[in-house]
Design a protein around this motif. Structure first.
Motif, PDB file in Angstrom:
ATOM      1  N   TYR A   1     -25.385   6.974  33.821  1.00  0.00           N
ATOM      2  CA  TYR A   1     -24.597   5.882  33.234  1.00  0.00           C
ATOM      3  C   TYR A   1     -24.020   4.932  34.278  1.00  0.00           C
ATOM      4  O   TYR A   1     -24.034   3.706  34.073  1.00  0.00           O
ATOM      5  N   ASP A   2     -23.527   5.439  35.392  1.00  0.00           N
ATOM      6  CA  ASP A   2     -22.885   4.563  36.372  1.00  0.00           C
ATOM      7  C   ASP A   2     -23.856   3.517  36.898  1.00  0.00           C
ATOM      8  O   ASP A   2     -23.522   2.325  36.994  1.00  0.00           O
ATOM      9  N   HIS A   3     -25.067   3.941  37.244  1.00  0.00           N
ATOM     10  CA  HIS A   3     -26.033   2.978  37.776  1.00  0.00           C
ATOM     11  C   HIS A   3     -26.539   2.045  36.681  1.00  0.00           C
ATOM     12  O   HIS A   3     -26.692   0.837  36.910  1.00  0.00           O
TER      13      HIS A   3
ATOM     14  N   ARG B   1     -17.073  -3.429  32.242  1.00  0.00           N
ATOM     15  CA  ARG B   1     -18.266  -3.022  31.497  1.00  0.00           C
ATOM     16  C   ARG B   1     -19.229  -4.163  31.176  1.00  0.00           C
ATOM     17  O   ARG B   1     -20.394  -3.897  30.900  1.00  0.00           O
TER      18      ARG B   1
ATOM     19  N   GLU C   1     -29.980   8.032  39.423  1.00  0.00           N
ATOM     20  CA  GLU C   1     -30.024   6.583  39.193  1.00  0.00           C
ATOM     21  C   GLU C   1     -30.385   6.221  37.751  1.00  0.00           C
ATOM     22  O   GLU C   1     -30.300   5.056  37.375  1.00  0.00           O
TER      23      GLU C   1
ATOM     24  N   ARG D   1     -22.970   6.340  26.661  1.00  0.00           N
ATOM     25  CA  ARG D   1     -22.878   6.930  28.004  1.00  0.00           C
ATOM     26  C   ARG D   1     -23.702   8.207  28.111  1.00  0.00           C
ATOM     27  O   ARG D   1     -24.438   8.430  29.091  1.00  0.00           O
TER      28      ARG D   1
ATOM     29  N   GLU E   1     -26.712   9.869  30.835  1.00  0.00           N
ATOM     30  CA  GLU E   1     -26.431  11.118  31.546  1.00  0.00           C
ATOM     31  C   GLU E   1     -27.515  12.152  31.241  1.00  0.00           C
ATOM     32  O   GLU E   1     -27.946  12.908  32.121  1.00  0.00           O
TER      33      GLU E   1
ATOM     34  N   GLU F   1     -18.577   4.829  24.935  1.00  0.00           N
ATOM     35  CA  GLU F   1     -18.220   5.925  25.831  1.00  0.00           C
ATOM     36  C   GLU F   1     -17.451   7.015  25.094  1.00  0.00           C
ATOM     37  O   GLU F   1     -17.035   8.005  25.707  1.00  0.00           O
TER      38      GLU F   1
ATOM     39  N   LEU G   1     -24.906   1.098  34.073  1.00  0.00           N
ATOM     40  CA  LEU G   1     -23.829   0.151  33.804  1.00  0.00           C
ATOM     41  C   LEU G   1     -23.823  -0.971  34.840  1.00  0.00           C
ATOM     42  O   LEU G   1     -23.583  -2.145  34.501  1.00  0.00           O
ATOM     43  N   ASP G   2     -24.109  -0.644  36.093  1.00  0.00           N
ATOM     44  CA  ASP G   2     -24.215  -1.685  37.123  1.00  0.00           C
ATOM     45  C   ASP G   2     -25.302  -2.691  36.772  1.00  0.00           C
ATOM     46  O   ASP G   2     -25.133  -3.909  36.961  1.00  0.00           O
TER      47      ASP G   2
ATOM     48  N   ARG H   1     -24.151  -4.948  33.882  1.00  0.00           N
ATOM     49  CA  ARG H   1     -23.212  -5.978  34.342  1.00  0.00           C
ATOM     50  C   ARG H   1     -23.936  -7.096  35.098  1.00  0.00           C
ATOM     51  O   ARG H   1     -23.558  -8.268  34.999  1.00  0.00           O
TER      52      ARG H   1
END
Length: 572
Positions: A181-183, A202, A178, A164, A168, A245, A185-186, A189
């Protein structure tokens, strides 16, 4: 070396597909030989239809090469295959993909257990670093794929997403959330077809990228994890889930292997779209330089079929040649440190001193060796378990990466200690502090670059690896590993000076070079958050060279992410 008689039906089918592509096999003979190889007829018919369509389409496109394409993509590796595939799928643009190597449908590429023979083999650029005091004046080999699929065709097939904190950090350094980590991870997936313990938060199902934990691992692999757990290192069902993470842990390795065959990015991204009329793929096409017009890239000059050719790109040229070849192409094109380029009479187009700097790589130490009571036949990629740990407790991210390897994994120096029935625990450094550089040796595009990796040059790297060697010994000599241990061969109980010397002798590259055209906002960065080369129009870079910091673990998966991000940017 590459025995195909006992290969899986999937491998045998892929080898037949290569003969179909090259017109060395008729469709009828293809079906006959596929049946003899144990391939179900419906699967063989589907493969014949797909690869006959690819062969006809690519033959037509190569015979009618255009003088200009909308996009030119250089390199078919973990990022380049993704970029070319997405552009062809999502737009009606004409896309040209240039690959310096040849076909990937070869036994040495397809058979998983023998992947390490590809290093310094016919599918490798066969590069090595300059001799360095930090590795006892040795030249460390730098394997990089020169074949369709790039390094995804010669690597250890490990799918390691990265921590993660890696993403970041990228977001902070690039100034673009973008890359966070959130994007990311999208994207993971969306693209994955995960076949392990379900984790909908995840992991994804149904995407292009088939991933699974190493199936039916040798019993030594779970024993390695039990030994780690006994030492206080947590173990997980998935190395790429919640484990990435937190503070580290061990797991059975995520691999890109299916039905006994390697899955590279060509299999997942290119072959499914090579029957499209807007994607031309040229193999054995060696890029000489970018063609510059003013402050922009106009096209590419390359050698193909015995001729020097030039083809223009009306929209963009995207360099995806990897962290060792991308900076070389940029510098040959006048993009780099002006003073360095002047030495070879290369006119400067963009004075970017960061090109070729910030070289990072994961060292792995071939100096952990145990002899077993009986043979341990390698399965899958022969590296079926791995763990991440911290060399000191207060680090925010694990910096150590240890591998259980079912064969002797040693350097050219420590290799003299290998004996029959031996196996390794090889400590690696996931977040090295050392930085190297890459420069031209001449203006001749056929000359290899000068690689100064500076491996282990930072004192903190050596200190971390001392801790990793101790951890390797603690695991290898544990109660849980006793069924597989006749004796410890390396490293043994060495004092600090002797241990440091062994680490330097055993230091090898994990073949994860990155960072040589890094993304960022300062004067030493080469590309911005949109992967545009600073000060140069119509030119982007999308491969491991753009990483501002190396990812925690193998770099194949993050490079696929870089390709997906490039495609997002170009097709919005």
């Amino acid at each position: 070396m590459f025995e195909t008689e006992n290969a899986s039906p999937a491998v045998k089918l892929a080898l037949l597909e290569e003969r179909l592509l090259s017109a060395a096999l008729s469709p009828d003979d293809f079906l006959t030989e596929a049946a003899e190889a144990g391939v179900p007829r419906a699967e063989a018919l589907d493969a014949a239809a797909r690869f006959l369509a690819i062969a006809a389409n690519q033959s037509r496109l190569r015979q009618t090469l255009k003088s200009s394409y909308d996009y030119i993509v250089i390199g078919s590796g973990a990022s380049g295959s993704v970029v070319a595939s997405r552009l062809a799928q999502r737009t009606d643009a004409q896309v040209l993909l240039l690959e310096s190597g040849g076909s990937d449908l070869q036994p040495g590429v397809l058979i998983p257990e023998t992947w390490f023979y590809n290093q310094t083999g016919p599918f490798d650029w066969n590069l090595a670093g300059e001799p360095a005091v930090s590795v006892n004046n040795r030249q460390v080999v730098q394997a990089a794929g020169r074949v369709l699929g790039g390094s995804t065709s010669i690597n250890g097939m490990v799918w390691a997403r990265g921590h993660r904190n890696d993403f970041e950090d990228w977001a902070q350094l690039s100034g673009d959330a973008e890359w966070g980590y959130d994007h990311v991870l999208d994207i993971y997936r969306r693209i994955e077809d995960w076949r392990g313990t379900p984790d909908p938060a995840r992991r994804g199902r149904g995407g292009e990228v088939f991933v699974q934990p190493a199936p039916d691992p040798h019993p030594i692999a779970p024993a390695f994890l039990k030994a780690a757990e006994a030492l206080g290192i947590p173990t997980f069902a998935d190395q790429n889930g919640v484990m990435q993470e937190g503070g580290g842990g061990g797991a059975i390795t995520n691999v890109r292997i299916r039905d006994g065959m390697r899955l590279n990015t060509t299999a997942s991204y290119l072959y499914p779209v090579m029957d499209r009329p807007n994607l031309t793929v040229l193999t054995d096409a060696h890029v000489v330089r970018l063609v510059m017009r003013g402050k922009g890239a106009a096209g590419v000059e390359f050698d193909w079929q015995g001729e020097r050719r030039r083809i223009d790109a009306s929209s963009e040229t995207i360099v995806c040649a990897g962290a060792l070849q991308t900076p070389k192409i940029l510098m040959l094109s006048g993009i780099g440190d002006r003073k360095d380029l002047q030495r070879f009479g290369i006119d400067s187009t963009a004075d970017l001193p960061g090109v070729g700097r910030n070289l990072m790589d994961h060292p792995i130490i071939g100096a952990g060796l145990w002899e077993a009571h009986e043979p341990i036949p390698p399965r899958n990629n022969a590296a079926e378990a791995n763990l991440f740990a911290k060399s000191v407790p207060d680090l925010p991210t694990p910096d150590l990466h240890l591998w259980l390897i079912e064969v002797p994994y040693l350097s050219e120096v420590t290799g003299r200690h290998a004996v029959p029935n031996s196996w390794s625990i090889s400590p690696g450094l996931a977040r090295p502090e050392s930085r190297g550089s890459l420069r031209l040796k001449s203006a001749d595009p056929r000359d290899a670059p000068e690689i100064n990796a500076n491996m282990l040059s930072h004192p903190r790297d050596l200190a971390a690896l001392r801790a990793a060697m101790k951890l390797a010994r603690d695991i290898g000599n544990s109660e849980e590993m006793k069924p597989f241990v006749k004796r410890e061969i390396l490293p043994g109980p060495l004092d600090d000076e002797a241990l440091d010397n062994l680490i330097r002798d055993g230091a090898m590259s994990m073949h994860h070079p990155v960072g040589t055209a890094r993304m960022g906002q300062d004067d030493m960065s080469v590309v911005d958050a949109q992967l545009r080369v600073h000060g140069v129009g119509k030119l982007r870079v999308a491969d491991g060279s753009i990483m501002p910091l190396i990812s925690t673990g193998n770099t194949q998966a993050p490079c696929v992410i870089i390709g997906e991000r490039m495609a997002e940017i170009l097709t919005r």
